[in-house]
Design an enzyme around this catalytic site. Structure first.
Site, PDB file in Angstrom:
ATOM      1  N   CYS A  43       0.828  -1.209   0.000  1.00 28.67           N
ATOM      2  CA  CYS A  43       0.000   0.000   0.000  1.00 28.67           C
ATOM      3  C   CYS A  43       0.860   1.256   0.000  1.00 28.67           C
ATOM      4  O   CYS A  43       0.671   2.159  -0.803  1.00 28.67           O
ATOM      5  CB  CYS A  43      -0.927  -0.039   1.212  1.00 28.67           C
ATOM      6  N   CYS A  48      -1.694   1.787  -2.901  1.00 26.55           N
ATOM      7  CA  CYS A  48      -2.642   2.878  -2.666  1.00 26.55           C
ATOM      8  C   CYS A  48      -2.013   4.274  -2.669  1.00 26.55           C
ATOM      9  O   CYS A  48      -2.530   5.196  -3.307  1.00 26.55           O
ATOM     10  CB  CYS A  48      -3.345   2.716  -1.322  1.00 26.55           C
ATOM     11  N   LYS A  51      -0.226   5.387  -5.961  1.00 29.29           N
ATOM     12  CA  LYS A  51      -1.310   5.413  -6.959  1.00 29.29           C
ATOM     13  C   LYS A  51      -2.144   6.686  -6.824  1.00 29.29           C
ATOM     14  O   LYS A  51      -2.411   7.393  -7.786  1.00 29.29           O
ATOM     15  CB  LYS A  51      -2.153   4.146  -6.764  1.00 29.29           C
ATOM     16  N   TYR A 177      -9.771  -3.119 -10.879  1.00 29.55           N
ATOM     17  CA  TYR A 177      -9.694  -1.687 -10.544  1.00 29.55           C
ATOM     18  C   TYR A 177      -8.305  -1.111 -10.760  1.00 29.55           C
ATOM     19  O   TYR A 177      -8.154   0.048 -11.159  1.00 29.55           O
ATOM     20  CB  TYR A 177     -10.218  -1.424  -9.125  1.00 29.55           C
ATOM     21  N   GLU A 181      -7.541   2.120 -13.052  1.00 26.32           N
ATOM     22  CA  GLU A 181      -6.927   3.319 -12.451  1.00 26.32           C
ATOM     23  C   GLU A 181      -5.679   3.748 -13.220  1.00 26.32           C
ATOM     24  O   GLU A 181      -5.473   4.933 -13.493  1.00 26.32           O
ATOM     25  CB  GLU A 181      -6.584   3.040 -10.994  1.00 26.32           C
ATOM     26  N   HIS A 436     -26.306  21.765   0.115  1.00 22.45           N
ATOM     27  CA  HIS A 436     -26.484  22.354  -1.196  1.00 22.45           C
ATOM     28  C   HIS A 436     -25.486  23.474  -1.425  1.00 22.45           C
ATOM     29  O   HIS A 436     -25.226  24.250  -0.514  1.00 22.45           O
ATOM     30  CB  HIS A 436     -27.914  22.923  -1.303  1.00 22.45           C
ATOM     31  N   GLU A 441     -25.740  15.563  -2.406  1.00 28.66           N
ATOM     32  CA  GLU A 441     -27.126  15.764  -1.968  1.00 28.66           C
ATOM     33  C   GLU A 441     -28.104  14.956  -2.822  1.00 28.66           C
ATOM     34  O   GLU A 441     -29.219  14.667  -2.399  1.00 28.66           O
ATOM     35  CB  GLU A 441     -27.512  17.243  -1.955  1.00 28.66           C
TER      36      GLU A 441
HETATM   37  P1  FAD Z   1       1.352  -6.105   2.002  1.00 30.57           P
HETATM   38  O1  FAD Z   1       1.001  -4.694   2.265  1.00 30.57           O
HETATM   39  O2  FAD Z   1       1.596  -6.520   0.614  1.00 30.57           O
HETATM   40  O3  FAD Z   1       2.586  -6.468   2.922  1.00 30.57           O
HETATM   41  C1  FAD Z   1       3.260  -7.694   2.851  1.00 30.57           C
HETATM   42  C2  FAD Z   1       4.716  -7.447   3.190  1.00 30.57           C
HETATM   43  O4  FAD Z   1       5.340  -8.701   3.433  1.00 30.57           O
HETATM   44  C3  FAD Z   1       5.489  -6.807   2.045  1.00 30.57           C
HETATM   45  O5  FAD Z   1       6.122  -5.630   2.501  1.00 30.57           O
HETATM   46  C4  FAD Z   1       6.514  -7.865   1.629  1.00 30.57           C
HETATM   47  O6  FAD Z   1       7.733  -7.312   1.205  1.00 30.57           O
HETATM   48  C5  FAD Z   1       6.680  -8.659   2.933  1.00 30.57           C
HETATM   49  N1  FAD Z   1       7.140 -10.038   2.757  1.00 30.57           N
HETATM   50  C6  FAD Z   1       6.662 -10.970   1.906  1.00 30.57           C
HETATM   51  N2  FAD Z   1       7.282 -12.145   2.091  1.00 30.57           N
HETATM   52  C7  FAD Z   1       8.187 -11.947   3.099  1.00 30.57           C
HETATM   53  C8  FAD Z   1       9.122 -12.785   3.776  1.00 30.57           C
HETATM   54  N3  FAD Z   1       9.255 -14.072   3.461  1.00 30.57           N
HETATM   55  N4  FAD Z   1       9.885 -12.242   4.766  1.00 30.57           N
HETATM   56  C9  FAD Z   1       9.753 -10.939   5.106  1.00 30.57           C
HETATM   57  N5  FAD Z   1       8.879 -10.105   4.519  1.00 30.57           N
HETATM   58  C10 FAD Z   1       8.094 -10.606   3.527  1.00 30.57           C
HETATM   59  N6  FAD Z   1      -6.047  -1.161  -1.278  1.00 30.57           N
HETATM   60  C11 FAD Z   1      -6.919  -0.216  -0.855  1.00 30.57           C
HETATM   61  O7  FAD Z   1      -7.580  -0.406   0.163  1.00 30.57           O
HETATM   62  N7  FAD Z   1      -7.111   0.946  -1.561  1.00 30.57           N
HETATM   63  C12 FAD Z   1      -6.417   1.217  -2.686  1.00 30.57           C
HETATM   64  O8  FAD Z   1      -6.603   2.271  -3.300  1.00 30.57           O
HETATM   65  C13 FAD Z   1      -5.486   0.254  -3.139  1.00 30.57           C
HETATM   66  N8  FAD Z   1      -4.765   0.489  -4.244  1.00 30.57           N
HETATM   67  C14 FAD Z   1      -3.847  -0.432  -4.655  1.00 30.57           C
HETATM   68  C15 FAD Z   1      -3.115  -0.156  -5.789  1.00 30.57           C
HETATM   69  C16 FAD Z   1      -2.190  -1.059  -6.236  1.00 30.57           C
HETATM   70  C17 FAD Z   1      -1.394  -0.733  -7.477  1.00 30.57           C
HETATM   71  C18 FAD Z   1      -1.991  -2.276  -5.529  1.00 30.57           C
HETATM   72  C19 FAD Z   1      -0.966  -3.272  -6.017  1.00 30.57           C
HETATM   73  C20 FAD Z   1      -2.707  -2.566  -4.389  1.00 30.57           C
HETATM   74  C21 FAD Z   1      -3.649  -1.646  -3.941  1.00 30.57           C
HETATM   75  N9  FAD Z   1      -4.421  -1.881  -2.808  1.00 30.57           N
HETATM   76  C22 FAD Z   1      -5.322  -0.945  -2.393  1.00 30.57           C
HETATM   77  C23 FAD Z   1      -4.320  -3.155  -2.073  1.00 30.57           C
HETATM   78  C24 FAD Z   1      -3.470  -3.031  -0.802  1.00 30.57           C
HETATM   79  O9  FAD Z   1      -2.209  -2.496  -1.122  1.00 30.57           O
HETATM   80  C25 FAD Z   1      -3.325  -4.401  -0.159  1.00 30.57           C
HETATM   81  O10 FAD Z   1      -4.585  -4.973   0.047  1.00 30.57           O
HETATM   82  C26 FAD Z   1      -2.596  -4.317   1.194  1.00 30.57           C
HETATM   83  O11 FAD Z   1      -1.319  -3.760   1.037  1.00 30.57           O
HETATM   84  C27 FAD Z   1      -2.500  -5.709   1.813  1.00 30.57           C
HETATM   85  O12 FAD Z   1      -1.795  -5.648   3.017  1.00 30.57           O
HETATM   86  P2  FAD Z   1      -1.000  -6.923   3.546  1.00 30.57           P
HETATM   87  O13 FAD Z   1      -0.472  -6.557   4.870  1.00 30.57           O
HETATM   88  O14 FAD Z   1      -1.829  -8.126   3.410  1.00 30.57           O
HETATM   89  O15 FAD Z   1       0.203  -7.126   2.516  1.00 30.57           O
END
Ligand code: FAD
Length: 451
Positions: A43, A48, A51, A177, A181, A436, A441
Site C-alpha cells: 500500500c 494505494c 497510486k 480496478y 486506475e 447544497h 445531496e
Molecule cells: P502487504 O502490504 O503486501 O505487505 C506484505 C509485506 O510482506 C510486504 O512488505 C513484503 O515485502 C513482505 N514479505 C513478503 N514475504 C516476506 C518474507 N518471506 N519475509 C519478510 N517479509 C516478507 N487497497 C486499498 O484499500 N485501496 C487502494 O486504493 C489500493 N490500491 C492499490 C493499488 C495497487 C497498485 C496495488 C498493487 C494494491 C492496492 N491496494 C489498495 C491493495 C493493498 O495495497 C493491499 O490490500 C494491502 O497492502 C494488503 O496488506 P498486507 O499486509 O496483506 O500485505
C-alpha cells in the site's frame, strides 16, 4: 519467563503486519517483525499511496482545461515525469521512516530480512533462528503476469512508479480496478493510452450499469478501450518500442505494457508446505474465523489469505486478531458492505449490493437513479456526466447498495457506507437534509423509482 524468544513473530511489515505488530506490542506482547523489501508493504510503496498521488497528478490536465471557462488563461502547461516520480519517491521514503519509528516506539524488534517458518514455533531470519509462541504470516501478494512470449518486456505496478522515462504510448492489460486506475492516470498525464481486457466489460463484480456508464466516461477521457481482447505476445522493436500482438486486430505499437492481471499470494519459500499449512487452490492460506491456520500456532491475514484485498480489510483483521489474542473471544469482522472506490476519472464509489447481486439473491428491489452534468462542467463545458444509484429492498425499504460514478465518489460513498452499516432505509435517506449545492445531496433527494 516464557520458553520462547517472542510472544509473536510477524512475517511481513505491510498494512496488516505493521498494525498487528504495533497493537500486540502495545498490549504488552514481545513482538518481532521481519520485512525483506519495504516498510509499510504494498500500500505504502507500490499501491494505494503512490497510486493516489499519481491520480492527483493526472487530474491537473483537465483542471487546466476546465479553468478556461472560469476565466483563467493558464497558457500551455507541460508535464515532467521525473519531478512526479522523484517527489513520489521522497514521500514514500518519508512514510517508510514513519512506519519504522512507529514500530520502534511500540517496542517491536524489526529485522530487515526475509523470514521463513522452520517449525510451528520457529522462524529463520537469514542465518538466525528465533522461537515464538505464535507466528503471523502477513506477506501480502504479488502481481501476476501470464506466461506469454515477451512477458519479460512487460512491467507491473511494482515498477510503474519508478520508470526512467514517461511512456508516451502505454497499453494497460487487465480489467480490475488497478488496471482501470492506471489507464486513467496515464491518459490524464498525456500518454496515448490503451486498455486491453479479455472479457466483454471491465470491473467485474461492480454494478452492471455503473460499469457501462464508466465505460462511456472513461472512453470520453481518451482511453482507447479494447474489450474481448487477448494479448498473445510482446515483441521488442529495434527502436526500443514494443509491438503487442493479440488474437485479433492489428498489433499495437507502444512504449510500455503494464500488466495488471491479478495478484498471487506471497507464499513461496515460506516453509508453509513443509509445515503442512493448508492452502486453497489459488495458493492463499486457509484460516478460520480467528485467522488461525490448521497449524494452531501459525496465523495469517491480509492479502495472503485472499479477497477482499484492501488495506482497510488487512488493518481490521490485524486489530481483530490482536483483540482475540488478548481476550480469547472470536475475532469479529463483518465482510458485508465494505465500501470501495476506483480512482479513475471520474471516480467510482460503491458499497453494498449491486442491482444484479440483490436480484440474484431473490430480493425484490426498487432502483433509484440520478444522472446529471456536474455543476462545474456547466461552465467548463466538459462533456462529463455523473451517475448515482440506490438499490433498495422493496419489502423492508432498506438501502442495500449505493453506487456512484462521478467526482469524489470515493469520498461520498464513505459516508453513505456508515448509513448502510447502520441499516438505513430509503425513508432515512429521504428524511436527511442535503448539503447544497453538492453532488452528494442527490443521494438524499432521489424520489422517483427508475424501475
Ligand atoms: P502487504 O502490504 O503486501 O505487505 C506484505 C509485506 O510482506 C510486504 O512488505 C513484503 O515485502 C513482505 N514479505 C513478503 N514475504 C516476506 C518474507 N518471506 N519475509 C519478510 N517479509 C516478507 N487497497 C486499498 O484499500 N485501496 C487502494 O486504493 C489500493 N490500491 C492499490 C493499488 C495497487 C497498485 C496495488 C498493487 C494494491 C492496492 N491496494 C489498495 C491493495 C493493498 O495495497 C493491499 O490490500 C494491502 O497492502 C494488503 O496488506 P498486507 O499486509 O496483506 O500485505
Amino acid at each position: 519467563m516464557s520458553e520462547y524468544d517472542f510472544d509473536l513473530f510477524v512475517i511481513g511489515a505491510g498494512s496488516g503486519g505493521v498494525r498487528a505488530s504495533r497493537m500486540a506490542a502495545t498490549a504488552g506482547m514481545r513482538v518481532a517483525v521481519a520485512e525483506d523489501r519495504y516498510m509499510g508493504g504494498t500500500c505504502v510503496n507500490v499501491g494505494c499511496v503512490p497510486k493516489k498521488l499519481f491520480v492527483y497528478a493526472s487530474a491537473f490536465s483537465e483542471d487546466f482545461e476546465d479553468s478556461v471557462g472560469f476565466g483563467w488563461q493558464p497558457g500551455k502547461p507541460s508535464f515532467d515525469w521525473a519531478t512526479l516520480r522523484d517527489n513520489n519517491a521522497v514521500e514514500i521514503g518519508r512514510l517508510n521512516g514513519i512506519y519504522r519509528n512507529l514500530l520502534a516506539n511500540s517496542g517491536v524488534q524489526t529485522f530487515d530480512a526475509r523470514a521463513r517458518l522452520t517449525g510451528p514455533h520457529t522462524v529463520a531470519v537469514g542465518d538466525q533462528q528465533f522461537s515464538a509462541e505464535r507466528i503471523l504470516v502477513a506477506t501480502g501478494s504479488w502481481p501476476f503476469v501470464p506466461e506469454i512470449p515477451g512477458r519479460e518486456y512487460a512491467i507491473t505496478s511494482n515498477e510503474i512508479f519508478s520508470l526512467q522515462s514517461f511512456p508516451q504510448r502505454i497499453l494497460v492489460v487487465g480489467g480490475g480496478y488497478i488496471a482501470v486506475e492506471f489507464a486513467g492516470i496515464f491518459a490524464g498525464l498525456g500518454a496515448e493510452t490503451h486498455l486491453s481486457y479479455r472479457r466483454e466489460l471491465f470491473l467485474r463484480g461492480f454494478d452492471r450499469e455503473i460499469r457501462e456508464f464508466a465505460r462511456g466516461e472513461i472512453g470520453k477521457k481518451g482511453v482507447c478501450l479494447h474489450f474481448n481482447h487477448q494479448v498473445t505476445s510482446i515483441e521488442k522493436q529495434d527502436d526500443g518500442s514494443l509491438l503487442v500482438h493479440s488474437g485479433d486486430g492489428a498489433p499495437l505499437n507502444v512504449d510500455a505494457v503494464l500488466f495488471a492481471t491479478g495478484r498471487r499470494p506471497n507464499t513461496a519459500e515460506l516453509g508453509l508446505g513443509e509445515l503442512g499449512v493448508v492452502m486453497h487452490r489459488d495458493g492463499t492460506i486457509s484460516v478460520d474465523d480467528n485467522f488461525c491456520t490448521n497449524v494452531r500456532s501459525v496465523y495469517a491475514l491480509g492479502d495472503v489469505t485472499g479477497e477482499p484485498q484492501l488495506t482497510p480489510v488487512a488493518l481490521a483483521e490485524a486489530m481483530a486478531l490482536v483483540k482475540h489474542f488478548q481476550t480469547g473471544e472470536t475475532a469479529e469482522i463483518d465482510y458485508n458492505n465494505i465500501p470501495t472506490a476506483v480512482f479513475c476519472q471520474p471516480n467510482i464509489g460503491t458499497v453494498g449490493l449491486s442491482e444484479e447481486e440483490a436480484r440474484d439473491s431473490g430480493l425484490q428491489v426498487t432502483i433509484f437513479k440520478s444522472e446529471f452534468r456536474p455543476m462545474r462542467h456547466t461552465v467548463s463545458g466538459r462533456d462529463e456526466r455523473t451517475l448515482m444509484k440506490l438499490v433498495v429492498d422493496s419489502s423492508t425499504d432498506r438501502v442495500l447498495g449505493a453506487h456512484m460514478v462521478g467526482p469524489d465518489a470515493g469520498e461520498i460513498i464513505q459516508g453513505i457506507a456508515v448509513a448502510l452499516k447502520a441499516g438505513a432505509t430509503k425513508a432515512t435517506f429521504d428524511q436527511t437534509i442535503g448539503i447544497h449545492p453538492t453532488a452528494a445531496e442527490e443521494f438524499v433527494t432521489m424520489r422517483t423509482p427508475s424501475t
